[in-house]
Scaffold this motif. Structure first.
Motif, PDB file in Angstrom:
ATOM      1  N   HIS A  90       4.755   8.838   3.400  1.00 36.11           N
ATOM      2  CA  HIS A  90       3.240   7.993   4.343  1.00 36.11           C
ATOM      3  C   HIS A  90       3.064   6.844   2.990  1.00 36.11           C
ATOM      4  O   HIS A  90       2.687   5.760   3.426  1.00 36.11           O
ATOM      5  N   ALA A  91       2.659   6.894   1.656  1.00 31.20           N
ATOM      6  CA  ALA A  91       2.398   6.158   0.624  1.00 31.20           C
ATOM      7  C   ALA A  91       3.374   4.690   0.685  1.00 31.20           C
ATOM      8  O   ALA A  91       2.775   3.598   1.119  1.00 31.20           O
ATOM      9  N   LYS A  92       4.831   5.209   1.213  1.00 27.65           N
ATOM     10  CA  LYS A  92       5.419   3.637   0.886  1.00 27.65           C
ATOM     11  C   LYS A  92       5.712   3.227   2.215  1.00 27.65           C
ATOM     12  O   LYS A  92       5.634   2.036   2.334  1.00 27.65           O
ATOM     13  N   TRP A  93       5.280   3.934   3.207  1.00 29.76           N
ATOM     14  CA  TRP A  93       5.225   3.400   5.109  1.00 29.76           C
ATOM     15  C   TRP A  93       3.362   2.223   4.667  1.00 29.76           C
ATOM     16  O   TRP A  93       4.039   1.435   4.660  1.00 29.76           O
ATOM     17  N   VAL A  94       2.614   2.444   3.706  1.00 32.56           N
ATOM     18  CA  VAL A  94       1.121   1.415   3.749  1.00 32.56           C
ATOM     19  C   VAL A  94       1.858   0.310   3.150  1.00 32.56           C
ATOM     20  O   VAL A  94       1.667  -0.253   3.386  1.00 32.56           O
ATOM     21  N   SER A  95       2.840   0.897   2.254  1.00 29.98           N
ATOM     22  CA  SER A  95       3.361  -0.434   1.137  1.00 29.98           C
ATOM     23  C   SER A  95       3.789  -1.226   1.631  1.00 29.98           C
ATOM     24  O   SER A  95       3.911  -2.761   1.800  1.00 29.98           O
ATOM     25  N   TYR A  96       4.653  -0.317   3.032  1.00 29.53           N
ATOM     26  CA  TYR A  96       5.368  -1.898   3.374  1.00 29.53           C
ATOM     27  C   TYR A  96       4.823  -2.256   4.786  1.00 29.53           C
ATOM     28  O   TYR A  96       4.776  -3.530   5.460  1.00 29.53           O
ATOM     29  N   ALA A  97       3.931  -1.810   5.482  1.00 27.71           N
ATOM     30  CA  ALA A  97       3.155  -2.079   6.198  1.00 27.71           C
ATOM     31  C   ALA A  97       2.609  -3.154   5.860  1.00 27.71           C
ATOM     32  O   ALA A  97       2.306  -4.329   6.217  1.00 27.71           O
ATOM     33  N   GLU A 108      -5.359   0.262   0.383  1.00 27.37           N
ATOM     34  CA  GLU A 108      -4.987   1.633   0.866  1.00 27.37           C
ATOM     35  C   GLU A 108      -4.149   2.279  -0.755  1.00 27.37           C
ATOM     36  O   GLU A 108      -3.661   3.156  -1.694  1.00 27.37           O
ATOM     37  N   THR A 109      -2.784   1.337  -1.372  1.00 25.79           N
ATOM     38  CA  THR A 109      -1.681   0.916  -1.565  1.00 25.79           C
ATOM     39  C   THR A 109      -1.943   1.272  -3.148  1.00 25.79           C
ATOM     40  O   THR A 109      -1.460   2.551  -4.060  1.00 25.79           O
ATOM     41  N   ILE A 110      -3.020   0.322  -3.761  1.00 30.45           N
ATOM     42  CA  ILE A 110      -3.435   0.310  -4.593  1.00 30.45           C
ATOM     43  C   ILE A 110      -4.294   2.075  -5.276  1.00 30.45           C
ATOM     44  O   ILE A 110      -4.151   2.127  -6.000  1.00 30.45           O
ATOM     45  N   GLN A 111      -4.962   2.175  -4.216  1.00 26.75           N
ATOM     46  CA  GLN A 111      -6.070   3.055  -4.296  1.00 26.75           C
ATOM     47  C   GLN A 111      -5.226   4.086  -4.611  1.00 26.75           C
ATOM     48  O   GLN A 111      -5.387   5.507  -4.966  1.00 26.75           O
ATOM     49  N   MET A 112      -3.960   4.215  -4.141  1.00 25.31           N
ATOM     50  CA  MET A 112      -3.403   6.141  -3.563  1.00 25.31           C
ATOM     51  C   MET A 112      -2.854   5.587  -4.609  1.00 25.31           C
ATOM     52  O   MET A 112      -1.812   7.143  -5.552  1.00 25.31           O
ATOM     53  N   HIS A 113      -2.388   4.843  -5.864  1.00 26.25           N
ATOM     54  CA  HIS A 113      -1.127   4.974  -6.822  1.00 26.25           C
ATOM     55  C   HIS A 113      -2.364   5.135  -7.928  1.00 26.25           C
ATOM     56  O   HIS A 113      -1.507   5.560  -8.869  1.00 26.25           O
ATOM     57  N   THR A 114      -3.330   4.623  -7.768  1.00 27.96           N
ATOM     58  CA  THR A 114      -4.103   4.059  -9.158  1.00 27.96           C
ATOM     59  C   THR A 114      -4.625   5.482 -10.000  1.00 27.96           C
ATOM     60  O   THR A 114      -5.802   6.316  -8.943  1.00 27.96           O
ATOM     61  N   LEU A 115      -4.481   5.360 -10.639  1.00 28.13           N
ATOM     62  CA  LEU A 115      -4.897   7.392 -11.549  1.00 28.13           C
ATOM     63  C   LEU A 115      -6.381   6.664 -12.255  1.00 28.13           C
ATOM     64  O   LEU A 115      -6.498   5.972 -12.335  1.00 28.13           O
ATOM     65  N   PRO A 132       4.387   2.005 -10.376  1.00 28.95           N
ATOM     66  CA  PRO A 132       4.110   0.607 -11.255  1.00 28.95           C
ATOM     67  C   PRO A 132       4.379  -0.268 -10.094  1.00 28.95           C
ATOM     68  O   PRO A 132       3.497  -1.778 -10.017  1.00 28.95           O
ATOM     69  N   MET A 133       6.208  -0.659  -9.999  1.00 23.84           N
ATOM     70  CA  MET A 133       6.499  -1.240  -9.222  1.00 23.84           C
ATOM     71  C   MET A 133       5.757  -1.366  -7.957  1.00 23.84           C
ATOM     72  O   MET A 133       5.636  -2.596  -7.580  1.00 23.84           O
ATOM     73  N   ARG A 134       5.487  -0.161  -6.837  1.00 24.99           N
ATOM     74  CA  ARG A 134       5.059  -0.427  -5.703  1.00 24.99           C
ATOM     75  C   ARG A 134       3.731  -1.197  -5.650  1.00 24.99           C
ATOM     76  O   ARG A 134       3.041  -2.226  -4.593  1.00 24.99           O
ATOM     77  N   THR A 135       2.987  -0.549  -6.794  1.00 24.37           N
ATOM     78  CA  THR A 135       1.485  -1.208  -6.829  1.00 24.37           C
ATOM     79  C   THR A 135       1.537  -2.771  -7.152  1.00 24.37           C
ATOM     80  O   THR A 135       0.905  -3.657  -7.086  1.00 24.37           O
ATOM     81  N   TYR A 136       2.319  -3.329  -7.988  1.00 24.93           N
ATOM     82  CA  TYR A 136       2.592  -4.391  -8.243  1.00 24.93           C
ATOM     83  C   TYR A 136       2.902  -5.332  -7.485  1.00 24.93           C
ATOM     84  O   TYR A 136       2.612  -6.179  -7.127  1.00 24.93           O
ATOM     85  N   THR A 137       4.142  -5.268  -6.422  1.00 28.59           N
ATOM     86  CA  THR A 137       4.654  -5.840  -5.642  1.00 28.59           C
ATOM     87  C   THR A 137       3.164  -5.665  -4.325  1.00 28.59           C
ATOM     88  O   THR A 137       3.001  -7.120  -3.390  1.00 28.59           O
TER      89      THR A 137
END
Length: 65
Positions: free
Chosen positions: A4-11, A30-37, A45-50
């Motif tokens: 799901h997290a990858k799908w949101v990023s691709y969307a 949503e992507t940034i929120q899901m991956h921020t600790l 980090p790469m998904r959040t950066y992109t």
């Protein structure tokens, strides 16, 4: 297996291509929120950066705050 997290990023990318900046922003946030600790770092980090870079292309650099 569905990621799901990858799908949101691709969307977010697809909505940027379609110039639907509101939906791109929604998915980028949503992507940034899901991956921020809790300590502010990212577990992807790469998904959040992109995604953050994509947010800049929508003219909303404030999304990086």
């Amino acid at each position: 297996m569905f990621d799901h997290a990858k799908w949101v990023s691709y969307a977010a990318t697809v909505y940027t291509w379609l110039e639907d900046n509101d939906r791109a922003e929604e998915h980028a946030l949503e992507t940034i929120q899901m991956h921020t600790l809790p300590d502010g770092t990212s577990n992807a980090p790469m998904r959040t950066y992109t995604t953050a870079r994509r947010a800049l292309t929508t003219g909303r650099p404030d999304l990086l705050d």
